[in-house]
Enzyme design. Structure first.
Site, PDB file in Angstrom:
ATOM      1  N   ASP A 123       0.865  -1.192   0.000  1.00 33.35           N
ATOM      2  CA  ASP A 123       0.000   0.000   0.000  1.00 33.35           C
ATOM      3  C   ASP A 123       0.895   1.234   0.000  1.00 33.35           C
ATOM      4  O   ASP A 123       1.974   1.228   0.620  1.00 33.35           O
ATOM      5  CB  ASP A 123      -0.919   0.034   1.211  1.00 33.35           C
ATOM      6  CG  ASP A 123      -1.989   1.116   1.062  1.00 33.35           C
ATOM      7  OD1 ASP A 123      -3.038   0.820   0.472  1.00 33.35           O
ATOM      8  OD2 ASP A 123      -1.756   2.266   1.505  1.00 33.35           O
ATOM      9  N   GLU A 131       0.854   5.786  -0.160  1.00 33.85           N
ATOM     10  CA  GLU A 131       0.183   7.083  -0.186  1.00 33.85           C
ATOM     11  C   GLU A 131       0.964   7.960  -1.149  1.00 33.85           C
ATOM     12  O   GLU A 131       2.200   7.847  -1.238  1.00 33.85           O
ATOM     13  CB  GLU A 131       0.135   7.712   1.212  1.00 33.85           C
ATOM     14  CG  GLU A 131      -0.565   6.872   2.271  1.00 33.85           C
ATOM     15  CD  GLU A 131      -2.003   6.528   1.937  1.00 33.85           C
ATOM     16  OE1 GLU A 131      -2.659   7.351   1.275  1.00 33.85           O
ATOM     17  OE2 GLU A 131      -2.467   5.443   2.333  1.00 33.85           O
ATOM     18  N   HIS A 150      -5.732   5.267   5.731  1.00 31.98           N
ATOM     19  CA  HIS A 150      -5.070   6.228   4.836  1.00 31.98           C
ATOM     20  C   HIS A 150      -3.611   6.458   5.203  1.00 31.98           C
ATOM     21  O   HIS A 150      -3.028   7.482   4.832  1.00 31.98           O
ATOM     22  CB  HIS A 150      -5.818   7.555   4.773  1.00 31.98           C
ATOM     23  CG  HIS A 150      -7.200   7.434   4.212  1.00 31.98           C
ATOM     24  ND1 HIS A 150      -7.451   6.907   2.971  1.00 31.98           N
ATOM     25  CD2 HIS A 150      -8.407   7.746   4.745  1.00 31.98           C
ATOM     26  CE1 HIS A 150      -8.755   6.916   2.755  1.00 31.98           C
ATOM     27  NE2 HIS A 150      -9.352   7.401   3.814  1.00 31.98           N
ATOM     28  N   ASP A 173      -3.233   0.468   6.114  1.00 34.41           N
ATOM     29  CA  ASP A 173      -4.005  -0.093   4.995  1.00 34.41           C
ATOM     30  C   ASP A 173      -3.420  -1.416   4.518  1.00 34.41           C
ATOM     31  O   ASP A 173      -4.159  -2.338   4.147  1.00 34.41           O
ATOM     32  CB  ASP A 173      -4.057   0.908   3.842  1.00 34.41           C
ATOM     33  CG  ASP A 173      -4.964   2.099   4.138  1.00 34.41           C
ATOM     34  OD1 ASP A 173      -5.671   2.053   5.165  1.00 34.41           O
ATOM     35  OD2 ASP A 173      -4.953   3.064   3.359  1.00 34.41           O
TER      36      ASP A 173
END
Length: 455
Positions: A7, A9, A145, A150
């Protein structure tokens, strides 16, 4: 078999113009977590304010974090030889691949999307986003987030899906270069499986059911799949993957009919991702108006949306040639047709070819203008293009009436016994535009044996 559950961001939605701010990798064997890696990343450009609010990651937090090139070797080592797993895998994969290759590490891996996997193992849920599916299935999801929170939630989801997978869906998804992994996560693969290998028009819809793209194809199955057959990092591809939730199609008989229907549908729906025909409008037209002295004037001008043209032209010269021909044949004044300056008829000296036409009473002069316009309409061609149908025992037809494309459709049988009036009753009406009319005229010129002219 080992899985790298990833994952990230980021500072934006597509890898070609955004950077990673947080990355987590959870190594999993299908039952339990074996190893974990996580770090903040300095994207080397400001993080948008709304993303700071969403993730909690600020410019100050990443100011002293490593840039991706510094962690590329570690990331590549964690991913090497593993199945790349993510919730909406194409998004995370496109970023990681782009960043690794920019840092000099060639990267290819088999992919698994937990959204698509969940749709098969636990069908019927209202939503499959990570924030929705975790509480629905009783999965702990902390620190939303953020990459590690996540990734750990995705790992728990993955373990649950493997445990519930009694029909071998995981192996099916991982088999070879499974094309399903390249599809947008919300598009059911069944919608692609039913696409025929024949001409037609296809539609991509967003979550609200609004068309976002319309395309045409000679082979619908091959063309639609080609949209999702790679991992390009440009904005258009990223937006496709994010927005597309449903696909539909309309089959047609020929490539020309696909061209026509595509143009009609783009102009009817104006999908946000269609660009090719947005700037295409008829450039010039022949217009008629009455001046303050009561004379009807013919004039070639750029198309005006407020008034319909008597006829359209691709170039200004083409329009002037047609207008000069009408002026000579019907003795129209060049000045009143804007073919000569107003001064040419001043002081009793008529312009060349005028023959004092503009000295007549308006009623007499206007009668000749009306005759010219009627003659122009009679000269515009009326014809039908007959071609193969969608199936045996059927034929397709495209009808042009007085120069304008007006109808298209199908009829049973292979004998051409229809009049123009009968075709108008049988075929479906379609709006005319210069773009598709030029395609039809060109096709009719290339295949005259398929054309039937009507008086």
């Amino acid at each position: 078999m080992l899985y790298a559950i990833v994952d990230i961001e980021t500072t934006g939605s597509h890898a070609s113009a955004a950077g990673i701010t947080d990355i987590a990798i959870v190594i999993h064997d299908g039952q339990q977590v074996l190893d974990t890696y996580q770090t903040l990343v300095n994207p080397q450009h400001p993080i948008p304010r709304f993303i700071q609010g969403l993730t909690g990651i600020t410019d100050q937090m990443v100011a002293h974090a490593p840039v991706f090139e510094e962690i590329a070797e570690t990331v590549a080592r964690f991913l090497r030889g593993k199945i790349f797993v993510a919730h909406n895998v194409n998004f995370d994969y496109s970023f990681v691949k782009a960043c690794l290759e920019h840092a000099g590490h060639k990267f290819e891996a088999r992919k698994l999307c937990t959204i698509r996997y969940a749709r098969k193992v636990v069908p019927g849920l209202r939503r499959y986003g990570l924030a929705s599916i975790c509480p629905e299935l009783g999965i702990e999801h902390n620190d939303r987030h953020r990459a590690l929170g996540d990734a750990e939630a995705t790992a728990r989801l993955f373990a649950l899906l493997v445990a519930r997978d009694t029909t071998g869906e995981l192996q099916t998804l991982l088999k070879g270069r499974n094309s399903e992994q390249y599809l947008p996560p919300h598009v059911p693969v069944e919608q692609l499986d039913v696409l025929p290998p024949s001409p037609g028009v296809y539609y991509f819809y967003n979550a609200s059911g609004k068309p976002v793209y319309v395309g045409k194809a000679i082979n619908l199955k091959k063309r639609v799949r080609s949209h999702f057959s790679n991992n390009k990092t440009n904005r258009q591809k990223a937006d496709f993957l994010r927005e597309i939730h449903r696909i539909s199609y309309t089959p047609v008989a020929t490539d020309l009919m696909a061209h026509i229907l595509e143009s009609v549908e783009i102009r009817r729906l104006w999908p946000s991702h269609n660009r090719s025909q947005r700037g295409y409008h008829p450039r010039f037209g022949l217009f008629c108006y009455e001046d303050r002295n009561g004379y009807k004037r013919l004039m070639v001008e750029k198309h005006r949306m407020v008034a319909p043209a008597l006829y359209s032209f691709n170039t200004l010269n083409e329009g002037y040639r047609q207008l000069r021909s009408l002026a000579e044949e019907f003795t129209l004044c060049p000045r009143l047709c804007a073919l000569a300056p107003d001064a040419d008829c001043a002081g009793g000296l008529p312009a060349d070819g005028c023959n004092d036409a503009c000295k007549e009473a308006p009623a007499f002069y206007n009668a000749r203008v009306d005759a010219a316009m009627e003659a122009l309409q009679h000269r515009l061609p009326t014809f039908a293009l007959f071609d193969t149908g969608r199936q045996a025992g059927e034929q397709s037809c495209i009808l042009v009436q007085k120069g304008n494309l007006c109808a298209m459709g199908y009829m049973a049988g292979t004998e051409i016994t229809y009049s123009c009036e009968q075709l108008l009753e049988v075929l479906d009406p379609i709006p005319d535009n210069d773009y598709i009319r030029s395609l039809v005229y060109r096709y009719a010129g290339d295949f005259p044996e398929k054309v039937i002219h009507f008086a």
